[in-house]
Write an enzyme that holds these catalytic residues in place. Structure first.
Site, PDB file in Angstrom:
ATOM      1  N   LYS A   1      13.681  84.045 -18.093  1.00  0.00           N
ATOM      2  CA  LYS A   1      14.589  83.069 -18.588  1.00  0.00           C
ATOM      3  C   LYS A   1      13.263  81.731 -19.241  1.00  0.00           C
ATOM      4  O   LYS A   1      12.334  81.669 -18.318  1.00  0.00           O
ATOM      5  CB  LYS A   1      15.356  82.585 -17.042  1.00  0.00           C
ATOM      6  CG  LYS A   1      15.986  81.351 -17.797  1.00  0.00           C
ATOM      7  CD  LYS A   1      16.244  81.193 -15.685  1.00  0.00           C
ATOM      8  CE  LYS A   1      15.826  80.468 -15.357  1.00  0.00           C
ATOM      9  NZ  LYS A   1      15.566  80.087 -14.073  1.00  0.00           N
TER      10      LYS A   1
ATOM     11  N   LYS B   1      10.097  75.914 -17.149  1.00  0.00           N
ATOM     12  CA  LYS B   1       9.514  75.060 -17.405  1.00  0.00           C
ATOM     13  C   LYS B   1       7.718  75.506 -16.946  1.00  0.00           C
ATOM     14  O   LYS B   1       6.733  74.152 -17.407  1.00  0.00           O
ATOM     15  CB  LYS B   1       9.679  73.665 -15.779  1.00  0.00           C
ATOM     16  CG  LYS B   1      11.304  72.969 -16.465  1.00  0.00           C
ATOM     17  CD  LYS B   1      10.897  72.339 -15.044  1.00  0.00           C
ATOM     18  CE  LYS B   1      12.730  71.692 -15.602  1.00  0.00           C
ATOM     19  NZ  LYS B   1      12.900  70.978 -14.225  1.00  0.00           N
TER      20      LYS B   1
ATOM     21  N   LYS C   1      11.022  83.086  -6.808  1.00  0.00           N
ATOM     22  CA  LYS C   1       9.686  81.723  -7.147  1.00  0.00           C
ATOM     23  C   LYS C   1       8.433  82.051  -5.926  1.00  0.00           C
ATOM     24  O   LYS C   1       7.872  81.497  -6.023  1.00  0.00           O
ATOM     25  CB  LYS C   1      10.649  80.188  -6.986  1.00  0.00           C
ATOM     26  CG  LYS C   1      11.284  79.776  -7.434  1.00  0.00           C
ATOM     27  CD  LYS C   1      11.926  78.538  -7.519  1.00  0.00           C
ATOM     28  CE  LYS C   1      12.303  77.506  -9.405  1.00  0.00           C
ATOM     29  NZ  LYS C   1      12.859  76.284  -8.570  1.00  0.00           N
TER      30      LYS C   1
HETATM   31  P1  TYM Z   1      16.652  72.721 -12.292  1.00  0.00           P
HETATM   32  O1  TYM Z   1      16.217  71.019 -12.992  1.00  0.00           O
HETATM   33  O2  TYM Z   1      15.731  73.873 -12.857  1.00  0.00           O
HETATM   34  O3  TYM Z   1      17.742  72.808 -14.189  1.00  0.00           O
HETATM   35  C1  TYM Z   1      18.377  72.077 -14.520  1.00  0.00           C
HETATM   36  C2  TYM Z   1      19.778  72.784 -15.556  1.00  0.00           C
HETATM   37  O4  TYM Z   1      19.424  73.298 -16.230  1.00  0.00           O
HETATM   38  C3  TYM Z   1      19.543  74.253 -15.957  1.00  0.00           C
HETATM   39  N1  TYM Z   1      18.996  75.588 -16.804  1.00  0.00           N
HETATM   40  C4  TYM Z   1      19.069  75.958 -17.783  1.00  0.00           C
HETATM   41  N2  TYM Z   1      20.254  76.737 -18.300  1.00  0.00           N
HETATM   42  C5  TYM Z   1      20.150  77.716 -19.160  1.00  0.00           C
HETATM   43  N3  TYM Z   1      18.945  77.877 -19.300  1.00  0.00           N
HETATM   44  C6  TYM Z   1      17.963  78.222 -19.198  1.00  0.00           C
HETATM   45  N4  TYM Z   1      16.524  78.848 -19.178  1.00  0.00           N
HETATM   46  C7  TYM Z   1      17.973  76.471 -17.712  1.00  0.00           C
HETATM   47  N5  TYM Z   1      17.045  76.609 -17.422  1.00  0.00           N
HETATM   48  C8  TYM Z   1      17.029  75.933 -16.771  1.00  0.00           C
HETATM   49  C9  TYM Z   1      19.881  75.134 -14.390  1.00  0.00           C
HETATM   50  O5  TYM Z   1      20.853  75.351 -14.130  1.00  0.00           O
HETATM   51  C10 TYM Z   1      20.794  73.873 -14.254  1.00  0.00           C
HETATM   52  O6  TYM Z   1      21.650  73.149 -14.211  1.00  0.00           O
HETATM   53  N6  TYM Z   1      18.366  73.304  -8.058  1.00  0.00           N
HETATM   54  C11 TYM Z   1      18.392  72.733 -10.012  1.00  0.00           C
HETATM   55  C12 TYM Z   1      18.566  71.341  -9.151  1.00  0.00           C
HETATM   56  C13 TYM Z   1      19.808  70.395  -8.352  1.00  0.00           C
HETATM   57  C14 TYM Z   1      21.091  70.479  -8.424  1.00  0.00           C
HETATM   58  C15 TYM Z   1      21.593  70.282  -7.466  1.00  0.00           C
HETATM   59  C16 TYM Z   1      22.655  71.312  -9.992  1.00  0.00           C
HETATM   60  C17 TYM Z   1      19.296  70.202  -7.070  1.00  0.00           C
HETATM   61  N7  TYM Z   1      20.659  69.804  -6.664  1.00  0.00           N
HETATM   62  C18 TYM Z   1      23.271  69.458  -7.462  1.00  0.00           C
HETATM   63  C19 TYM Z   1      23.151  70.883  -9.630  1.00  0.00           C
HETATM   64  C20 TYM Z   1      23.719  70.240  -8.159  1.00  0.00           C
HETATM   65  C21 TYM Z   1      17.381  73.012 -10.573  1.00  0.00           C
HETATM   66  O7  TYM Z   1      16.894  73.411  -9.805  1.00  0.00           O
HETATM   67  O8  TYM Z   1      17.828  72.791 -11.350  1.00  0.00           O
END
Ligand code: TYM
Length: 333
Positions: free
Chosen positions: A198, A201, A114
């Site tokens: 991947k 967004k 990132k």
């Molecule tokens: P975030 O907002 O980037 O993504 C949310 C969830 O979607 C999954 N994800 C994917 N899974 C499969 N293929 C993809 N291309 C893909 N893109 C995103 C992510 O793995 C995630 O599960 N840091 C985390 C958010 C967070 C969190 C937490 C998660 C903050 N605190 C506590 C679990 C527990 C994040 O940025 O997810």
């Protein structure tokens, strides 16, 4: 056995098929198991590690909550709230930062991706973001964390931080060491334009992803334009080596249809991508369009969404507030 589930999704707009198949679909399944206690958090403090537009952020928070509900999460059977409303998250994050070695954070590959080439300009928040994530999880005595594959390293860090806190303060088992719940297959959905990248967004090309708010026509068009290769679809899994776009499309089809890759290969082996794309567009529109319609409906009902978030925050505050008070006592405050 009952599980304490916690997971989060950032309200940064454009929630997509990767978020759905990697995470939200699993939230729904876990929420359906009667004995589980589920907490789903709109992680708005994480979102501001990258600059956000003020009005847009508010809309995105509601849209993320709407997406949870439209996908099938029952707000009466789970806690849905946004992170910034529960102070313990930020406070816990500070405490845990003070006991996390920089060396652990320096290993985080997502920060490197990132931050890009100019990491001196990346925010400190982006760097310590996994510690806020650890705070989110550990404040609720979480036993299981459903996430996509890209969050695996952050969960390993969370486990290390919990164990270090318990050891440093001689309070065995105070912070519960959580288990990641990452699907063995289809937990990393790739871009429709590049099977090695991947689905994300932040990809500038909207054709690279299926957004959960896409219309039927958008979905059909994006699948039609998805990158493939020039060979027929094989019948055996080992013939998919070095064919990332084929793996991705077949994986998406399998995951949406709740079937194994072997079964999908039986269905499409020997056929052309045009056949797969036609059926894939159909299963996708069948699954995504009702969710998309419901999101659009819910977004117009701001009062309903705000009320769910408010009630969720109050329940979350009760749990996390108690934990942070105990944590502060252990430290000596
Ligand atoms: P975030 O907002 O980037 O993504 C949310 C969830 O979607 C999954 N994800 C994917 N899974 C499969 N293929 C993809 N291309 C893909 N893109 C995103 C992510 O793995 C995630 O599960 N840091 C985390 C958010 C967070 C969190 C937490 C998660 C903050 N605190 C506590 C679990 C527990 C994040 O940025 O997810």
């Amino acid at each position: 056995m009952s599980k304490k589930i916690f997971s989060g999704v950032q309200p940064t707009g454009n929630l997509h098929l990767g978020n759905f198949l990697g995470a939200i679909k699993n939230f729904v399944d876990l929420n359906k198991e009667k004995e589980n206690e589920c907490i789903f958090c709109v992680v708005d403090l994480h979102a501001i590690t990258i600059k956000q537009d003020k009005g847009q952020l508010q809309n995105n928070i509601r849209e993320t909550a709407a997406t949870f509900i439209a996908s099938g999460i029952d707000p009466n059977k789970s806690i849905i709230f946004n992170q910034s409303k529960v102070q313990a998250h930020a406070e816990g994050s500070w405490i845990l930062s003070c006991m996390s070695p920089m060396g652990w954070l320096n290993r985080m590959t997502q920060f490197k991706e990132k931050a890009g080439k100019d990491k001196e300009k990346a925010s400190v928040g982006l760097y310590i973001y996994p510690i806020l994530m650890a705070s989110d999880i550990l404040l609720y005595d979480t036993t299981h964390v459903p996430v996509g594959e890209d969050q695996k390293q952050h969960l390993e860090l969370t486990r290390d931080i919990a164990q270090k806190f318990n050891k440093d303060f001689n309070c065995e088992d105070f912070l519960k060491v959580p288990e990641p719940l990452i699907k063995k297959k289809f937990s990393r959905i790739m871009s429709l334009k590049d099977g090695l990248k991947k689905m994300s967004k932040s990809d500038p090309s909207d054709l690279s992803r299926i957004n959960l708010t896409d219309t039927k026509d958008d979905i059909i068009n994006k699948i039609k334009k998805a990158k493939t290769d020039s060979f027929a679809i094989p019948s055996e899994e080992h013939d998919l080596i070095d064919r990332p776009e084929a793996v991705n499309l077949l994986g998406i089809y399998s995951s949406i249809s709740n079937q194994t890759l072997v079964k999908t290969l039986e269905e499409f082996g020997g056929k052309n991508f045009s056949d797969l794309k036609k059926d894939l567009a159909e299963v996708l529109t069948n699954k995504i369009s009702p969710i998309s319609d419901e999101i659009k409906k819910l977004i117009n009902d701001k009062g309903y969404l705000d009320n769910i978030l408010k009630q969720g925050a109050s329940k979350a505050e009760e749990i996390a507030g108690k934990k942070i008070r105990e944590m502060k006592k252990i430290i000596g405050f």
